[in-house]
Design a protein around this motif. Structure first.
Motif, PDB file in Angstrom:
ATOM      1  N   GLU A  25       5.689   2.273  -2.220  1.00 52.92           N
ATOM      2  CA  GLU A  25       6.311   1.083  -2.806  1.00 52.92           C
ATOM      3  C   GLU A  25       6.810   1.394  -4.224  1.00 52.92           C
ATOM      4  O   GLU A  25       7.932   1.065  -4.598  1.00 52.92           O
ATOM      5  N   LYS A  26       5.957   2.064  -5.006  1.00 53.82           N
ATOM      6  CA  LYS A  26       6.322   2.426  -6.388  1.00 53.82           C
ATOM      7  C   LYS A  26       7.484   3.422  -6.405  1.00 53.82           C
ATOM      8  O   LYS A  26       8.360   3.356  -7.253  1.00 53.82           O
TER       9      LYS A  26
ATOM     10  N   ASP B 239      15.065   2.527  -7.001  1.00 55.17           N
ATOM     11  CA  ASP B 239      16.014   1.429  -7.160  1.00 55.17           C
ATOM     12  C   ASP B 239      16.433   1.211  -8.599  1.00 55.17           C
ATOM     13  O   ASP B 239      17.617   1.046  -8.870  1.00 55.17           O
ATOM     14  N   TYR B 240      15.480   1.252  -9.528  1.00 61.79           N
ATOM     15  CA  TYR B 240      15.920   0.955 -10.894  1.00 61.79           C
ATOM     16  C   TYR B 240      16.432   2.171 -11.645  1.00 61.79           C
ATOM     17  O   TYR B 240      17.385   2.073 -12.400  1.00 61.79           O
TER      18      TYR B 240
ATOM     19  N   SER C 298       6.287   8.339  -5.697  1.00 57.07           N
ATOM     20  CA  SER C 298       5.874   7.897  -4.380  1.00 57.07           C
ATOM     21  C   SER C 298       4.544   8.541  -3.949  1.00 57.07           C
ATOM     22  O   SER C 298       3.676   7.876  -3.377  1.00 57.07           O
TER      23      SER C 298
ATOM     24  N   LYS D 154       9.814   3.633  -4.237  1.00 59.01           N
ATOM     25  CA  LYS D 154      11.033   2.916  -3.895  1.00 59.01           C
ATOM     26  C   LYS D 154      11.529   2.106  -5.095  1.00 59.01           C
ATOM     27  O   LYS D 154      12.717   2.085  -5.400  1.00 59.01           O
ATOM     28  N   GLU D 155      10.572   1.471  -5.770  1.00 57.74           N
ATOM     29  CA  GLU D 155      10.910   0.703  -6.976  1.00 57.74           C
ATOM     30  C   GLU D 155      11.573   1.603  -8.011  1.00 57.74           C
ATOM     31  O   GLU D 155      12.588   1.255  -8.597  1.00 57.74           O
ATOM     32  N   TYR D 156      10.969   2.763  -8.228  1.00 54.19           N
ATOM     33  CA  TYR D 156      11.500   3.711  -9.209  1.00 54.19           C
ATOM     34  C   TYR D 156      12.903   4.154  -8.816  1.00 54.19           C
ATOM     35  O   TYR D 156      13.816   4.206  -9.648  1.00 54.19           O
TER      36      TYR D 156
END
Ligand SMILES: [Zn+2]
Length: 225
Positions: A136-137, A143-144, A130, A139-141
């Motif tokens: 955004e990245k 989540d997956y 982050s 959050k993406e990280y």
């Protein structure tokens, strides 16, 4: 670790000299590894508190994945390839975070309270993503790498989903990994979601500064929260 054949590259991160010890790798990958070490140290210095030792060594080894020691980390040589740059980055970030959590400054009992360093190091990966690439990245990280793997894995591990318990009470590696690293880190994610990033950073910064060069416990961490 004692090989005379290591090639050594250096970079400075604020006042810490970072050394990369590698064997027969791609020059670009070596430079990238040093940059990741530098970015991690600078980000964690700012958020958690200063890394105090002035020197930090990242060593390519036969040891699989990674392992932390004070001032020095092992990084599995399998990651030192262009194709594995994303994994290489995360392993370096994770082991570097252990300099703050367990391996270097704030100690803890790794047998009875493993979450206290592994969950913190795992969530430090999210913080790095982050801070380094934008929220955004991050959050993406999150989540997956955390949420999705927990959702997929939780039904195949044991019924006992407690994060805080001695290593002997986990049924195996899958159980341990998913509960301590993943669910434990999600606990920190919940704090961030409920109370905001500043609150979480403040908790980690205070915990670090209060317990540096001491052994912290879960009780201390909760008291600080
Ligand atoms: Zn770890």
């Amino acid at each position: 670790m004692a090989s005379p054949n290591f090639k050594i590259r250096e970079i400075e991160a604020e006042d810490t000299l970072i050394k990369l010890y590698s064997l027969e790798t791609d020059v670009e990958v070596e430079k990238f590894s040093l940059e990741v070490g530098k970015d991690s140290i600078e980000i964690f210095n700012r958020i958690f508190g200063k890394y105090p030792y002035g020197q930090y060594s990242i060593v390519m080894t036969e040891f699989p994945t990674g392992m932390e020691y004070p001032g020095l980390v092992f990084i599995g040589k399998e990651f030192f390839q262009k194709y594995y740059k994303n994994q290489l980055e995360i392993v370096i970030v994770h082991e570097t975070a252990h300099q703050w959590w367990y391996g270097g400054v704030v100690g803890n009992d790794q047998i009875d309270e493993a979450w206290l360093d592994e969950a913190l190091a795992s969530y430090s990966e999210v913080i790095y993503m982050s801070e380094r690439y934008g929220e955004e990245k991050g959050k993406e990280y999150y989540d997956y790498s955390l949420k999705t793997s927990y959702e997929y894995g939780k039904d195949i591990i044991s019924q006992d989903k407690r994060v805080l318990k001695p290593l002997s009470e986990f049924s195996g590696w899958d159980d341990y990994g998913l509960l301590v690293y993943t669910k434990g880190a999600m606990f920190l994610g919940e704090i961030e979601r409920e109370f905001g990033k500043e609150a979480l950073y403040d908790i980690l910064n205070k915990y670090y500064n209060q317990y540096k060069f001491y052994i912290g416990t879960t009780e201390d961490f909760f008291k600080n929260m």
